[in-house]
Design an enzyme around this catalytic site. Structure first.
Site, short mmCIF file in Angstrom:
data_model
loop_
_atom_site.label_atom_id
_atom_site.label_comp_id
_atom_site.label_asym_id
_atom_site.label_seq_id
_atom_site.Cartn_x
_atom_site.Cartn_y
_atom_site.Cartn_z
N ASN A 8 112.32 43.46 20.16
CA ASN A 8 110.90 42.89 19.49
C ASN A 8 111.14 41.99 18.15
OD1 ASN A 8 108.24 42.50 18.49
ND2 ASN A 8 107.52 44.50 19.08
N ARG A 85 110.08 40.73 23.67
CA ARG A 85 108.81 40.47 23.57
C ARG A 85 108.99 39.04 22.92
NH1 ARG A 85 104.71 43.03 18.87
NH2 ARG A 85 102.72 41.41 19.46
N HIS A 173 98.74 39.83 21.72
CA HIS A 173 98.91 41.16 21.56
C HIS A 173 98.96 41.59 22.99
CE1 HIS A 173 97.63 41.26 17.12
NE2 HIS A 173 98.78 41.77 17.28
N ARG A 233 97.17 37.03 7.36
CA ARG A 233 96.63 35.90 8.13
C ARG A 233 95.00 35.92 7.95
NH1 ARG A 233 99.32 37.05 13.95
NH2 ARG A 233 100.78 38.59 12.54
N GLU A 368 104.41 49.05 22.66
CA GLU A 368 104.60 47.56 23.29
C GLU A 368 106.29 47.81 23.83
OE1 GLU A 368 103.84 46.26 19.64
OE2 GLU A 368 102.07 45.07 20.38
#
Ligand code: ADP
Length: 382
Positions: A8, A85, A173, A233, A368
């Protein structure tokens, strides 16, 4: 047995996991290379915590360091599959896919849609292809979970030709939401069929409205900038602000840097992107950054409940969602009118169920890596 590796890769870190292939892959090792650049570290978090300084590392040398770290735990098991990912699968990829030469070419064309993430993801794929030339490489996309949005959740109200060219709300996500909805199906099947809002609150943050296991709306849209304020962000922004900045002479590159790296909690507080630091600070700007963060999440929660037409559960995940009782309590403060109320002790202890109102509020750590490992196992198992 076959070994599986998950990668990832972000701009400054690569998370990895090593599993044995099985219907439910068996976790052997979990870790990450952090601070890619002159002073990178390799940190293991499972089965034991350990940090090793590895000096200067880019994505390629980080993958090399990961290979050395995983060798002893594989104990001779051959890595037959590597899962990645990948932030953007565009309109094409609605689920995990083998990363053939042709698919890699298609994913390259999506770089302009995710310039700060996609190149790192693809660099890790190339490094893993070189390291494991005989293993199957599988891509798992953050956008896939949101495919199937209705038009109103997919479009922006700008001339339609841009929609046809791919200017859409992709949502991100997805691997985290995939994991949570799957866990709900296994552990809370009735809730899994209901109306659920998931708040993924980490360095990146978004919320997703889910009905019967399907995403019907996400706070993130065309890019990973929209929606909630994040560590660095901006979250939701009036496009007029961009026009103003451009007219003031800021280049696209400078604006990109401001919106991705200098905004959010860091931009508002001028202290840190890290929620723990802000919570510990007595500076007014830190308090205002947290106030803004909580306010935006409350707004999105209300909006999502309205479009879902009701609410059966709220779920928190991500570093802040999983670990910060204070932020969860502030988000759900004065939400009793919606059936949302927290059990203070359960919330403080980060328990699985933290509510004492009509609507269950759950904390489910997102995994994840496991979603990726399951996808790879599906591919390599006979
Ligand atoms: P990423 O999106 O990079 O995977 P994480 O999910 O690890 O990030 O989330 C990182 C965020 O979680 C940081 O803002 C960090 O301060 C916050 N966090 C972690 N533990 C706590 C805690 N106990 N209380 C408040 N915030 C926390």
């Amino acid at each position: 047995m076959s070994g599986l590796l998950t990668l990832n890769a972000g701009s400054s870190s690569i998370k990895f996991g090593v599993y044995l292939a099985a219907d439910e892959p068996e976790l052997l090792l979990l870790g990450q290379v952090e601070n890619l650049g002159p002073v990178a570290q390799l940190m293991l978090s499972h089965p034991k915590k350990k940090t090793v300084e590895i000096g200067p590392a880019d994505h390629v040398s980080a993958v090399q360091a990961i290979l050395e770290a995983i060798e002893p735990v594989l104990q001779g098991h051959v890595v037959t599959g590597v899962g990645h990912r990948i932030v953007h699968g565009g309109k094409t990829f609605t689920g995990p896919v083998e990363l053939t030469h042709q698919v890699m070419g298609q994913l390259e064309t999506l770089v302009p849609l995710a310039p700060l993430h996609q190149p790192h993801n693809l660099a890790a794929v190339r490094a893993a292809q070189a390291a494991f030339p005989d293993a199957v490489q599988i891509g798992c996309f953050d956008t896939s979970f949101h495919q199937g949005h209705s038009f109103v959740n997919d479009a922006f109200a700008i001339p339609r030709r841009f929609y046809e060219k791919g200017v859409r709300r992709y949502g991100f996500h997805g691997l985290s939401y995939d994991y949570i909805t799957d866990t709900l199906k296994r552990e809370h099947p009735i809730l899994a069929r209901g109306r659920v809002v998931i708040a993924h609150l980490g360095n990146g943050a978004s919320m997703c409205a889910i009905k019967n296991g399907q995403s019907i709306g996400s706070t993130m849209g065309f890019s990973a900038l929209d929606g909630l304020p994040m560590g660095t962000r901006c979250g939701q922004l009036d496009p007029g602000v961009l026009l103003y900045l451009m007219e003031q002479g800021h280049s696209a590159e400078a604006i990109t840097h401001i919106l991705y790296k200098k905004s959010g909690l860091l931009g508002l507080s001028e202290i840190s992107h890290d929620m723990r630091t802000l919570l510990a600070s007595d500076d007014r700007r830190a308090a205002e950054a947290i106030d803004y963060y909580v306010f935006r999440i409350k707004r999105e929660l209300g909006a999502m409940v309205a479009v879902l037409g009701g609410l059966n559960a709220v779920i928190f995940c991500g570093g802040i969602g999983e670990n910060s009782p204070e932020i969860r309590a502030r988000i759900l403060d004065e939400m009793e009118f919606m059936g949302l109320s927290l059990d203070a002790d359960a919330n403080h202890a980060n328990e699985h169920v933290i509510s004492d109102g009509v609507i269950p509020v759950l904390v489910i750590p997102a995994d994840e890596e496991r979603v990726i490992a399951r996808a790879v196992a599906n591919h390599v198992m006979p």
